[in-house]
Write an enzyme that holds these catalytic residues in place. Structure first.
Site, short mmCIF file in Angstrom:
data_model
loop_
_atom_site.label_atom_id
_atom_site.label_comp_id
_atom_site.label_asym_id
_atom_site.label_seq_id
_atom_site.Cartn_x
_atom_site.Cartn_y
_atom_site.Cartn_z
CD GLU A 31 -1.67 -2.39 1.67
OE1 GLU A 31 -0.47 -2.60 1.96
OE2 GLU A 31 -2.56 -3.27 1.81
CG PHE A 55 -9.40 -9.61 11.70
CD1 PHE A 55 -8.13 -10.00 12.09
CD2 PHE A 55 -9.70 -9.62 10.34
CE1 PHE A 55 -7.18 -10.40 11.15
CE2 PHE A 55 -8.77 -10.02 9.40
CZ PHE A 55 -7.49 -10.42 9.81
CD GLN A 56 -7.16 -7.24 8.02
OE1 GLN A 56 -8.11 -7.01 7.27
NE2 GLN A 56 -6.01 -7.74 7.58
CE LYS A 104 -16.98 -6.81 4.35
NZ LYS A 104 -16.22 -8.03 4.63
CG MET A 126 22.51 12.03 3.03
SD MET A 126 23.71 13.13 2.26
CE MET A 126 22.71 13.89 0.98
#
Ligand SMILES: Cc1ncc(C[n+]2csc(CCOP(=O)(O)OP(=O)(O)O)c2C)c(N)n1
Length: 582
Positions: free
Chosen positions: A47, A109-110, A159, A475
């Site tokens: 993502e 969940f999630q 949802k 760097m």
């Protein structure tokens, strides 16, 4: 229709053509109507890649980029890109799934509180709790992302809201009582700013990313020529003013050109346009441009006086402000005579000549990154969209590529996000199909988001990725060399694992390697002419090369260090701001 259908229809009505995303449980309802919509969905491999691709698309096109993810880890994987877009004022809209409303707050969940997590790094976000609001929430998101100072907006959709039945109407009424976009600038301030510019003997136009975002580069050029004022373009503004123009001084700041840094220190007027006096530009703020008056024009009133108090402040969109400044300046030039900056221009031009960007490329190597950038610049005629990661290669690219057009340079300036280049290049290539998109990436950065090469291959996006493989987190290595007495700690990556050529091929790309200066042109030409698949080039660049000039962090810009290619006598002369005549 369902909330999910309303979402997809709203995106269509909003004129969205592409969405970068990856599905999961909570966002599943939205992916179903997507199948039959006019939207192109690009299935990323992470993502974060979706977020940076949306940014790259926005940088390259000026339109708002869109990314989509599921709840919990899908949404949190977007956070870095949102923070990046926030720092660099990039208009993107992120759409995330959320657990059903009845489960919010239950550690479902999630579940993650993505509006809470992203509130400091978004311009606006909203958890939608009523399907009827979806069209308005989407329209407001695009309005806020793209107007005023652009930035990221997140819309979180539970949802059950996506599944709920709802009615549809478009366009929705926007209800944003607290959101104000600056109107026309105060004409008296425009006049006062023009008077200061006309009166100045040593002006500098300090040009930031706002000029690119407002597409006001043509008016900028007119103003610079009327004022006969030298121009510095920040890391965010490279390309806003052509590097080939006699008034161009290049990039200011920590790794800016000597002429740009010193002109800002010595000027009597800083004319700041869509810039924010970032610490990487000012160095030690108290010692920055001590003799200068300041005009500061910006769309965001919060930037005015944040770091440096201006003498004249102009709040407004540069798209309108810059042409107004041109009119006012032209009237002064016509009425009171041309700008009197000839002595100053002689000085800044002599600084350019005396202390150019300098590096040494021996014909038998080692291969210098600056050489690769200069050859790329020459072979493309400045006609590529160049995207960079973060680190030495980013600075070498910004310094040594000759930029002549706006929106030809895309990078992560404010946040400095390693892993930006490959997915941002992917987004840019989708936004500008048929154009040449070249990512210059570090070996460290590349390994953070390289998996989007799979996306590029499958989507038929022939980006070129030039890895400057110095085997180090270069760097950081440079800072350890300079400020930790060469005590190198956890910066060595090695050059051989992974084998970038094999990795490229595994991802369906062409893989090339280049180790010798003499081979650079041939390898670049091969890469540039490969248009059927993405191409990755493993450039084995010098592992000890530094980026110079450099103003050490926290120091005054007067302490600019020219670097090892200059003699002690040249450095002393530069420190005294003298020019070298011979
Ligand atoms: C996500 C992230 N982690 C850490 C850093 C700190 N950092 C800045 S530059 C850099 C080194 C980058 O190495 P590489 O990609 O190999 O580029 P190079 O400097 O060698 O050109 C690091 C670790 C960062 N900017 N972003």
């Amino acid at each position: 229709m369902t909330g999910a259908q309303a979402l997809v229809r709203s995106l269509e009505c909003q004129g969205v053509d592409v969405v970068f995303g990856l599905p999961g449980g909570a966002i599943l309802p939205a992916y179903d109507p997507l199948r039959s919509s006019s939207l192109r969905h690009v299935l990323v491999r992470h993502e974060q890649g979706a977020g940076h691709a949306a940014e790259g698309y926005a940088w390259a096109t000026g339109r708002t980029g869109v990314c989509m993810a599921t709840s919990g880890p899908g949404a949190t994987n977007l956070v870095t890109a949102l923070a990046d877009a926030y720092m660099d004022s990039v208009p993107i809209v992120a759409i995330t799934g959320q657990v059903p409303t009845a489960m919010i707050g239950t550690d479902a969940f999630q579940e993650s509180d993505i509006t809470g997590i992203t509130s400091p790094v978004t311009k606006h976000n909203e958890l939608v709790t009523d399907a009827e609001r979806i069209p308005a929430a989407i329209a407001e998101a695009f309005h806020i992302a793209s107007t005023g100072r652009p930035g990221p907006v997140l819309v979180d959709l539970p949802k059950d809201i996506l599944q709920a039945k709802t009615s549809w109407s478009w366009p929705p009424a926007l209800d944003l009582p607290g959101y104000r976009v600056p109107g026309p600038a105060d004409p008296e301030r425009i006049a006062a700013a023009a008077r200061l510019l006309h009166r100045a003997r040593k002006p500098v136009l300090y040009v930031g990313g706002g000029v690119v975002k407002s597409d006001s580069h043509e008016a900028l050029r007119e103003l610079a020529e009327l004022a006969q004022a030298p121009v510095t373009t920040t890391l965010m503004a490279r390309g806003a003013f052509p590097d080939t123009h006699p008034l161009a001084l290049g990039m200011p700041g920590m790794h800016g050109t000597y002429a740009a840094v010193t002109a800002l220190q010595e000027c009597d007027l800083i004319f700041a346009l869509g810039a924010r006096f970032d610490d990487r530009v000012t160095g030690k703020l108290a010692a920055f441009a001590p003799k200068a008056k300041v005009v500061h024009a910006d769309i965001d009133p919060a930037e005015i006086g944040k770091n440096r108090a201006p003498d004249v402040a102009i709040v407004g969109n540069l798209r309108a402000v810059l042409p107004e400044l041109v009119v006012a300046m032209r009237a002064l030039v016509n009425g009171a005579g041309p700008a009197r900056t000839a002595d100053w221009l002689a000085t800044t031009t002599a600084w350019k000549r005396s202390y150019p960007l300098r590096y040494a490329q021996a014909s038998d190597g080692p291969l210098k990154p600056q050489h690769v950038v200069e050859r790329l610049s020459a072979l493309t005629g400045g006609d590529a969209i160049v995207v960079a990661g973060v680190g030495q290669h980013q600075m070498h690219a910004s310094q040594h590529y000759t930029f002549t057009k706006p929106r030809s340079w895309i990078n992560s300036g404010g946040a400095g996000t390693m892993g930006f280049a490959v997915p941002a290049a992917m987004g840019a290539q989708i936004g500008r199909p048929g154009e040449l998109v070249v990512a210059i990436d570090g070996d460290g950065c590349f390994q953070m988001t390289a998996q989007e090469l799979a996306t590029c291959s499958i989507e038929g996006l022939p980006i070129k990725v030039l890895i400057f493989n110095n085997g180090f987190l270069g760097m950081v290595r440079q800072w350890q060399e300079l400020f930790y007495e060469e005590r190198y700690s956890e910066v060595h990556l090695g050059t051989s694992i992974p084998d970038y050529v094999k990795l490229a091929e595994a991802y369906g790309c062409a893989g090339l390697r280049c180790e010798q200066p003499d081979d650079v042109d041939a390898v670049l030409e091969k890469a540039l002419s490969t248009t059927d698949v993405p191409t990755v080039v493993d450039f084995r660049t010098h592992d000890a090369e530094g980026v110079f000039p450099m103003v050490p962090a926290g120091h005054s810009n007067d302490d600019i260090v020219l670097g090892p290619e200059f003699t002690a006598a040249e450095q002393r002369a530069a420190s005294r701001k003298e020019v070298i005549t011979s």
